[in-house]
Motif scaffolding. Sequence first.
Motif, PDB file in Angstrom:
ATOM      1  N   HIS A  79      -9.927  -4.777  -3.453  1.00  0.00           N
ATOM      2  CA  HIS A  79      -9.892  -4.691  -2.009  1.00  0.00           C
ATOM      3  C   HIS A  79     -10.151  -5.501  -1.465  1.00  0.00           C
ATOM      4  N   PHE A  80      -8.987  -5.185  -0.361  1.00  0.00           N
ATOM      5  CA  PHE A  80      -7.951  -5.792   0.904  1.00  0.00           C
ATOM      6  C   PHE A  80      -8.227  -5.150   2.300  1.00  0.00           C
ATOM      7  N   ASP A  81      -8.880  -5.582   3.389  1.00  0.00           N
ATOM      8  CA  ASP A  81      -8.996  -5.411   4.669  1.00  0.00           C
ATOM      9  C   ASP A  81      -8.277  -5.298   5.620  1.00  0.00           C
ATOM     10  N   GLU A  82      -7.445  -6.922   5.058  1.00  0.00           N
ATOM     11  CA  GLU A  82      -6.673  -7.575   5.936  1.00  0.00           C
ATOM     12  C   GLU A  82      -4.769  -6.319   5.455  1.00  0.00           C
ATOM     13  N   ASP A  83      -3.993  -6.824   6.385  1.00  0.00           N
ATOM     14  CA  ASP A  83      -2.466  -5.741   6.042  1.00  0.00           C
ATOM     15  C   ASP A  83      -2.324  -6.985   4.742  1.00  0.00           C
ATOM     16  N   VAL A  84      -2.348  -6.399   3.663  1.00  0.00           N
ATOM     17  CA  VAL A  84      -1.498  -6.692   2.994  1.00  0.00           C
ATOM     18  C   VAL A  84       0.675  -6.387   2.660  1.00  0.00           C
ATOM     19  N   ASP A  85       0.529  -5.758   3.120  1.00  0.00           N
ATOM     20  CA  ASP A  85       2.214  -4.601   2.722  1.00  0.00           C
ATOM     21  C   ASP A  85       3.052  -6.040   2.807  1.00  0.00           C
TER      22      ASP A  85
ATOM     23  N   ARG B 142       0.681  -0.698   0.072  1.00  0.00           N
ATOM     24  CA  ARG B 142      -0.191  -0.073   0.265  1.00  0.00           C
ATOM     25  C   ARG B 142       0.835   1.271   0.145  1.00  0.00           C
ATOM     26  N   ALA B 143       0.508   1.816  -0.893  1.00  0.00           N
ATOM     27  CA  ALA B 143       1.334   3.429  -0.664  1.00  0.00           C
ATOM     28  C   ALA B 143       0.397   4.296  -1.744  1.00  0.00           C
ATOM     29  N   SER B 144       0.817   6.133  -1.295  1.00  0.00           N
ATOM     30  CA  SER B 144       0.228   6.853  -1.746  1.00  0.00           C
ATOM     31  C   SER B 144       0.797   7.640  -3.662  1.00  0.00           C
ATOM     32  N   GLY B 145       1.567   6.358  -3.854  1.00  0.00           N
ATOM     33  CA  GLY B 145       1.891   6.807  -5.329  1.00  0.00           C
ATOM     34  C   GLY B 145       3.842   6.303  -5.348  1.00  0.00           C
TER      35      GLY B 145
END
Length: 110
Positions: free
Chosen positions: A76-82, A32-35
Amino acid sequence: MKLYSVKLLLESTVIPNDNSSKTFEETIVLLRASGQDDIETQIRDHFVNLTYENAVGGQTTWSFVTILDVFELVDHFDEDVDFKEVYSRFLPFDKPMTASEVIELYSLDK
């Protein structure tokens, strides 16, 4: 924040390396990232050199080489996937190879 699939190239350096072999790893992780800038910062912070004693008493170091590809996911994933790994393969060679040669040989940047 958006969810991305990020394809990376890692390189193994073995000391001593009596047979001149070389191993790379192509891997895909979720992040997950902003860009784009945030992706590169997170990748460089997460994939720092990892050195350990190998089976023959030498040292192996895994290093980040480059980001090969970035793809924004629409799921869309609710859990932490990083940094969850979704794909990985080792690319061993019997001779010295550079990261650029491996990228071109396997078309990893396409």
